[in-house]
Design a protein around this motif. Sequence first.
Motif, PDB file in Angstrom:
ATOM      1  N   UNK A  66     -13.355   5.364  -3.990  1.00  0.00           N
ATOM      2  CA  UNK A  66     -14.765   5.087  -3.685  1.00  0.00           C
ATOM      3  C   UNK A  66     -15.125   5.630  -2.312  1.00  0.00           C
ATOM      4  N   UNK A  67     -14.272   5.385  -1.327  1.00  0.00           N
ATOM      5  CA  UNK A  67     -14.629   5.808   0.020  1.00  0.00           C
ATOM      6  C   UNK A  67     -14.432   7.303   0.220  1.00  0.00           C
ATOM      7  N   UNK A  68     -13.563   7.901  -0.610  1.00  0.00           N
ATOM      8  CA  UNK A  68     -13.414   9.345  -0.511  1.00  0.00           C
ATOM      9  C   UNK A  68     -14.596  10.066  -1.146  1.00  0.00           C
ATOM     10  N   UNK A  69     -15.276   9.349  -2.041  1.00  0.00           N
ATOM     11  CA  UNK A  69     -16.431   9.980  -2.682  1.00  0.00           C
ATOM     12  C   UNK A  69     -17.659   9.931  -1.795  1.00  0.00           C
ATOM     13  N   UNK A  70     -17.601   9.132  -0.743  1.00  0.00           N
ATOM     14  CA  UNK A  70     -18.721   9.097   0.186  1.00  0.00           C
ATOM     15  C   UNK A  70     -18.957  10.501   0.701  1.00  0.00           C
TER      16      UNK A  70
ATOM     17  N   UNK B 204      -9.875  -3.905   0.284  1.00  0.00           N
ATOM     18  CA  UNK B 204      -8.808  -4.497  -0.518  1.00  0.00           C
ATOM     19  C   UNK B 204      -8.634  -5.974  -0.162  1.00  0.00           C
ATOM     20  N   UNK B 205      -8.705  -6.289   1.136  1.00  0.00           N
ATOM     21  CA  UNK B 205      -8.487  -7.676   1.538  1.00  0.00           C
ATOM     22  C   UNK B 205      -9.627  -8.581   1.069  1.00  0.00           C
ATOM     23  N   UNK B 206     -10.869  -8.138   1.265  1.00  0.00           N
ATOM     24  CA  UNK B 206     -12.004  -8.938   0.788  1.00  0.00           C
ATOM     25  C   UNK B 206     -11.906  -9.157  -0.720  1.00  0.00           C
TER      26      UNK B 206
ATOM     27  N   UNK C 118      -7.486  -1.618  -5.894  1.00  0.00           N
ATOM     28  CA  UNK C 118      -6.687  -0.730  -5.045  1.00  0.00           C
ATOM     29  C   UNK C 118      -7.022   0.732  -5.336  1.00  0.00           C
ATOM     30  N   UNK C 119      -7.121   1.071  -6.616  1.00  0.00           N
ATOM     31  CA  UNK C 119      -7.454   2.453  -6.979  1.00  0.00           C
ATOM     32  C   UNK C 119      -8.868   2.783  -6.514  1.00  0.00           C
TER      33      UNK C 119
ATOM     34  N   UNK D  97       2.102   3.013   0.616  1.00  0.00           N
ATOM     35  CA  UNK D  97       1.777   2.154   1.759  1.00  0.00           C
ATOM     36  C   UNK D  97       1.437   0.743   1.315  1.00  0.00           C
ATOM     37  N   UNK D  98       0.559   0.626   0.312  1.00  0.00           N
ATOM     38  CA  UNK D  98       0.119  -0.700  -0.151  1.00  0.00           C
ATOM     39  C   UNK D  98       1.304  -1.508  -0.649  1.00  0.00           C
ATOM     40  N   UNK D  99       2.166  -0.841  -1.422  1.00  0.00           N
ATOM     41  CA  UNK D  99       3.316  -1.554  -1.976  1.00  0.00           C
ATOM     42  C   UNK D  99       4.217  -2.058  -0.853  1.00  0.00           C
TER      43      UNK D  99
END
Lengths: 391, 616
Positions: free
Chosen positions: A96-100, A364-366, A90-91, A142-144
């Motif tokens: 990771x995608x923000x570092x793109x 997250x789902x995968x 989750x973290x 949101x995730x929670x």
Amino acid sequence: MSTPTHDPQSGDRPDRGPGTANPGTDPTNPSPASAKGSAATADANPADPANPADANPATVDMDEPPAGGSFTRYFLRKLGGAATSMVLVIVLGFFAFRMLPGDPVLKIAKERPMSPAQIAELRSQYGLDKPVIVQFWDYLVGIVTGDLGESYVYRKSVSSLIGEYLGPTLLLTATAAVIAIVLGLWLGQISAWRRNTLFDKLASSTSLIFWSVPTFWLGLILLMIFGGTLQWLPTGGMITPGLDPWSPAGIIDVIKHLILPVVSLVAVVYAQFLMIMRASLLEEMNEDYLTTARAKGLTEDEVRRRHAVPNALLPTVTVVFLHIGGLIAGAVTVEAVFSWPGLGKLTFEAIRGPDLPLLQGTFVVFSAIIIVMNLAADIVYRFLDPRVRRA
Amino acid sequence: MNHRTRRKTKMFTSHSLRRGWQRCLAGVAALALAGSMAAAPAQAATSEAPASENVLRIATDGFIDSFNPFTSFYLVPTNTFRYMYENLVANDAKDGSITEGLATEWNTDSEGKVWTYTIRPDMKWSDGEPLTSKDVAWTYNQMMEKEEMAVANGSLVENFDKVEAPDDGTVKITLKKPQANNPGQEIPVVPEHVWSKIDKPGEFKNDEKSVGSGPFQLESYEANKSITLKANPNFWRGKPKLDEIQYRYYTNSDAQVQAIRSGEVDFITGLSPDQFTALENADNVELNDGNGRRFNGISINPGVADAKGKEFGTGNEALKDKKVRQAIRAGIDTETLRKQVMQDYAQPATSFIPAVYPDWALKSDNSVISGFDVAEAKKLLDDAGWKEGSGGIREKDGEKLQLRFLTDADAPIEQSTAKFLKPWMKDIGIDLKNESSDVDTVSERTTKGDYDMYFSGWSINPDPDYQLSINTCGQRPDADGNGGTSQDGWCNKEFDKLYQAQHVELDQAKRQDLVQKAQAIHYEEAPSVTLWYPNQLEAYRSDRFDNFTKQPSDGGAIANQVGYWGYSSVEPVSEEEATGGGMGAGGWIGIAAAVIVVLGGGGWLLSRRKKSDDRE
């Protein structure tokens, strides 16, 4: 032998409800618990002469509860491990995608006649004008609460999108998994039984060739041959637009669309199952009990089917679980080639976007699917193989 | 050791385990059997399905957020809006010039501040309601008044002061500042009687049974599966000959090629040269090598700065000297690139307005245009003070002339261009390093000004105003990408003056002249080198459809037009074609496969069960 389960169980026995008849007195008890117990006994070290229980395996088998105190501990430990992985995922999914590299809004606005006001409006719509730490907090909350955010491209909640696209992926991967497992295990046991024959060499090497082939490439070649040139099968999608998927014509149409993607997926993965089955069966083949079985007058076929294969299945089943998780992730490529409207394609499109909330969601789902599958493998393994229970 | 007991336990195991397997497999087989039984009587139905319908099927892989013309700016929805909603004025198929749309006539006051349009009388929306000037005014005012309605096309009404409909046949647009470019273009006009009743029109998806004025209306949309458009019987130019247009989703462009070969789709666009040539011998497939409205070029960092002139980025100081930039242009053999890299599927280029707009494109006989000339390139570098150094690389004040060329690693065209450029630059004494990376990194680095040269490209609309505007000083963004948009991060006061002059010049001939002059300055200053205008490579099934309209009508493209010409004129080739949609061999193979699986699996299971029963 059987000691590992025997020990804790003696303490557990009082906890068991009265409904559980003393299994020791009922060797014919057909309940699943007894089945598992016997399975466990079979694989425990039989050469342990110190354990008198070995002399009366039926009694020991029936005594064994599938879930005891140690199991709870084992389960909790594995669950804890899975939960830790999930938190990391989750973290990581956020950062990771923000570092793109690249600004998603600028990429979306690229080459479009957009005014600064329009770009600013998009930023605030996407919540990208907030500080990263606030975005992260929103994401965690949101995730929670089960809310994975709203997709930039589809303007829909990510959870509902994933729900919509999960079905086609499950159809594709489940079909492929069943076929690959059945085919792999079947070829694997025959290969092992007839090891070093032409059949073995052909089956093993063919499967390895397919396994080494890039899924993407294989898919395109199949598409070209059966779709474009021979025109036997459709070139993409899941159903011809306009057909009702639940009508008879629709079902046939879906099956037609399913063939090529399933074949590509199966071709690439079945080698894993074949090799595992082959290896575990080879291990069994030198065992004494097979000699006994032959001595009893069983045919080779019967020896294989009734004695060798079932035992060889034990290690195989757990590995199969591990691979099912991978299979779902592997669908990304196949779905992209065959335009299959599933989670894989959704991910592929999200990367093109880049649609950050959707990418996070599918990631997250995968990951969750794979973690759950690994957990399931651990648990199944424990049920099937008592050696793990000792740990 | 106790063989007997062990065997016994083994047998026990095998039995119970196998039970499980059998149950599981039996379940699968039963399901498959049920499926195939249900499917069996369906064959007849399949072959009758959509066979003889007059439906143009187009392959696509575009993003769609919604079909709301106020908010969606993705390519596929935008192109669909052009078919769904007529604009006040349209862009002609012939050359993109202004032609009648909802308005039959228009005129402006002497300075271009007040535009008055006469609306065609007795027009109807697709639902039969009358279409009047009130709808136009309502649409425009929504965009001017509400932020959420200006997401897609806000920039088009930024200069609008007020829009009125004094009577049913007249629309009057009063601008804040005069402009020469007709303000009635490219804004989809929606029916007030539908949209005014929607609670939150900014969030309206508009993805089924749309009401519009264009030749086709959206019938239904299934994300990542299909988009279906139906002919509008009330279209003022007359009902199209097609009944439907159906977009089908193909993620992979190679799959699209196979789909047109097999006849599953009737039209595809955006082919690569390799895919295009591969289709040359395909049966019943007609190719269209259409001149496109795009340019590709190499942007050269002239020392990027934001709108206030504050410099940022890592551009090489040498490139601030326009002689060095001109030398780079003189060292590039664009004709060889066009033929080799683009395999001749591109038009020779001058500046950033493509040749499909002959009124605006920089004329190739303009005196400013200089060709490929190695001697000239060397002379320019000499003049700029860069002297021949060791290893053939030029030096100035002990510094070597080394430049970075930023390319997208996944774009073959950019990679081959870089391969040609390296030795050519070496010839004139520049050490060019190809830095290839993923497209996101390229985009981030160009935003930050972290480049010397990069491969760029833009699609250009019929009016040159927007593209000229993003070459002005005031439109330059800052290092975070905030502010405007700039083509090359370049600024020139002379150019800005010409931009302003053409922006308000109502005399078409004079305006064209100003645009020529502005482009000439850009050419001479060389903040970018335009390499070519790529062709749009398309293919369609000639056994099913005919009479596509190109834009420009002589040698243009069919898809991605500015207008609704491409598919509106399409006619089916013959009535009796009954291919497609049928059962075909594939269905039979599928059924055969299912039968084999079911029979084989079932038989195997049965035999197993029998034996195990025996044993017990």
